[in-house]
Design a protein around this motif. Structure first.
Motif, PDB file in Angstrom:
ATOM      1  N   ALA A   1      39.988  52.038  27.124  1.00 14.07           N
ATOM      2  CA  ALA A   1      41.152  52.075  28.019  1.00 14.07           C
ATOM      3  C   ALA A   1      41.075  50.926  29.009  1.00 14.07           C
ATOM      4  O   ALA A   1      39.991  50.437  29.330  1.00 14.07           O
ATOM      5  CB  ALA A   1      41.203  53.404  28.767  1.00 14.07           C
ATOM      6  N   VAL A   2      42.257  50.498  29.478  1.00 19.63           N
ATOM      7  CA  VAL A   2      42.341  49.472  30.514  1.00 19.63           C
ATOM      8  C   VAL A   2      43.228  49.997  31.639  1.00 19.63           C
ATOM      9  O   VAL A   2      44.330  50.511  31.380  1.00 19.63           O
ATOM     10  CB  VAL A   2      42.926  48.151  29.968  1.00 19.63           C
ATOM     11  N   VAL A   3      42.751  49.894  32.858  1.00 19.38           N
ATOM     12  CA  VAL A   3      43.474  50.357  34.041  1.00 19.38           C
ATOM     13  C   VAL A   3      43.779  49.148  34.924  1.00 19.38           C
ATOM     14  O   VAL A   3      42.895  48.331  35.193  1.00 19.38           O
ATOM     15  CB  VAL A   3      42.624  51.379  34.831  1.00 19.38           C
ATOM     16  N   ILE A   4      45.029  49.032  35.348  1.00 13.24           N
ATOM     17  CA  ILE A   4      45.442  47.943  36.236  1.00 13.24           C
ATOM     18  C   ILE A   4      46.060  48.554  37.482  1.00 13.24           C
ATOM     19  O   ILE A   4      47.045  49.296  37.405  1.00 13.24           O
ATOM     20  CB  ILE A   4      46.451  47.010  35.537  1.00 13.24           C
TER      21      ILE A   4
ATOM     22  N   ALA B   1      39.513  57.402  32.554  1.00 16.40           N
ATOM     23  CA  ALA B   1      40.387  56.332  33.035  1.00 16.40           C
ATOM     24  C   ALA B   1      41.554  56.909  33.828  1.00 16.40           C
ATOM     25  O   ALA B   1      41.883  56.428  34.922  1.00 16.40           O
ATOM     26  CB  ALA B   1      40.890  55.496  31.863  1.00 16.40           C
ATOM     27  N   LEU B   2      42.194  57.935  33.280  1.00 16.09           N
ATOM     28  CA  LEU B   2      43.341  58.544  33.956  1.00 16.09           C
ATOM     29  C   LEU B   2      42.917  59.227  35.253  1.00 16.09           C
ATOM     30  O   LEU B   2      43.606  59.116  36.275  1.00 16.09           O
ATOM     31  CB  LEU B   2      44.026  59.544  33.023  1.00 16.09           C
ATOM     32  N   THR B   3      41.795  59.937  35.219  1.00 19.40           N
ATOM     33  CA  THR B   3      41.308  60.629  36.413  1.00 19.40           C
ATOM     34  C   THR B   3      40.977  59.620  37.511  1.00 19.40           C
ATOM     35  O   THR B   3      41.339  59.804  38.680  1.00 19.40           O
ATOM     36  CB  THR B   3      40.065  61.471  36.081  1.00 19.40           C
TER      37      THR B   3
ATOM     38  N   SER C   1      40.085  61.337  24.218  1.00 17.93           N
ATOM     39  CA  SER C   1      38.703  60.891  24.353  1.00 17.93           C
ATOM     40  C   SER C   1      38.265  61.053  25.793  1.00 17.93           C
ATOM     41  O   SER C   1      39.085  61.064  26.722  1.00 17.93           O
ATOM     42  CB  SER C   1      38.552  59.421  23.925  1.00 17.93           C
ATOM     43  N   LEU C   2      36.966  61.168  25.987  1.00 20.86           N
ATOM     44  CA  LEU C   2      36.422  61.310  27.335  1.00 20.86           C
ATOM     45  C   LEU C   2      36.743  60.077  28.163  1.00 20.86           C
ATOM     46  O   LEU C   2      37.072  60.177  29.347  1.00 20.86           O
ATOM     47  CB  LEU C   2      34.904  61.513  27.260  1.00 20.86           C
ATOM     48  N   GLU C   3      36.671  58.893  27.532  1.00 13.74           N
ATOM     49  CA  GLU C   3      36.941  57.657  28.239  1.00 13.74           C
ATOM     50  C   GLU C   3      38.388  57.599  28.735  1.00 13.74           C
ATOM     51  O   GLU C   3      38.663  57.126  29.843  1.00 13.74           O
ATOM     52  CB  GLU C   3      36.651  56.449  27.339  1.00 13.74           C
ATOM     53  N   ALA C   4      39.322  58.072  27.896  1.00 17.12           N
ATOM     54  CA  ALA C   4      40.730  58.088  28.294  1.00 17.12           C
ATOM     55  C   ALA C   4      40.944  59.001  29.499  1.00 17.12           C
ATOM     56  O   ALA C   4      41.639  58.636  30.460  1.00 17.12           O
ATOM     57  CB  ALA C   4      41.603  58.535  27.131  1.00 17.12           C
TER      58      ALA C   4
END
Length: 211
Positions: free
Chosen positions: A193-196, A17-19, A11-14
């Protein structure tokens, strides 16, 4: 800790998030290998290959594969120690956690996370990062391996349910589960997505928190 929890990578959101996450880390990270841990054997690398391509597009030069069953590599522990990023794949959550515990890799992952190694979990891999995988039943997983210790890595304080539909099709089942749990419950669609990063937490998409 440096963590990413995803429901799906396609997904674009994933990708956002990773980028975003990788862009805020040291550039030296890209020179270190990504280690992909398979939830179950993937002899033809059907699931591994797209993830390898994804990380290469993000700038990583080396992406290696390890598994936990018959094809387990004797040097897996050493590979993990040298990793810049560890990817926990999707799949059968009970089988995956069972394999990690049998190999003792669950303890190593916990130590590496505390030392700052980046860990990305997708679906089953994300649930394994939480205090327990008991929420896996809410997305259809069954404990066919007879796992008795369902405690996860406890890298976060909340439990997670990936692949939540919109609108939520099994909301009553989820609410019943939540009444029996002391943990917050994170509901993620495939676009969430959740990024910590350290003490900072950021969400992508529109995940739902049940407190």
């Amino acid at each position: 800790m440096n963590l990413v929890l995803l429901s799906n990578t396609a997904s674009l959101e994933a990708m956002n998030a990773l980028t975003f996450f990788i862009g805020n880390l040291s550039k030296d990270l890209l020179s270190l290998p990504v280690i992909y841990i398979a939830s179950q054997p993937d002899s033809k690398r059907v699931y591994f290959t797209p993830i390898k391509t994804m990380y290469q597009q993000l700038g990583f030069k080396q992406v290696d594969y390890i598994e936990l069953e018959d094809g387990f590599q004797a040097n897996a522990s050493t590979l993990l120690e040298k990793a810049g990023l560890i990817h926990l794949s999707g799949g059968d959550t009970y089988r995956f956690l069972n394999g990690l515990k049998q190999r003792g890799i669950d303890k190593q992952l916990r130590c590496l996370a505390e030392e700052g190694t980046v860990i990305v979990g997708v679906s089953a891999g994300a649930m394994i990062m939480t205090p327990s995988i008991d929420s896996a039943i809410l997305c259809g997983d069954q404990n066919t391996v007879g796992l008795t210790d369902t405690r996860g890595l406890h890298l976060v304080s909340f439990l997670m349910v990936p692949h939540v539909s919109d609108p939520i099709s099994n909301l009553s089942e989820i609410e019943t589960f939540k009444l029996q749990s002391d943990n917050e419950l994170l509901l993620c669609k495939d676009t969430d997505a959740v990024v910590i990063n350290g003490n900072k937490q950021q969400t992508f998409g529109t995940p739902i928190w049940l407190k």
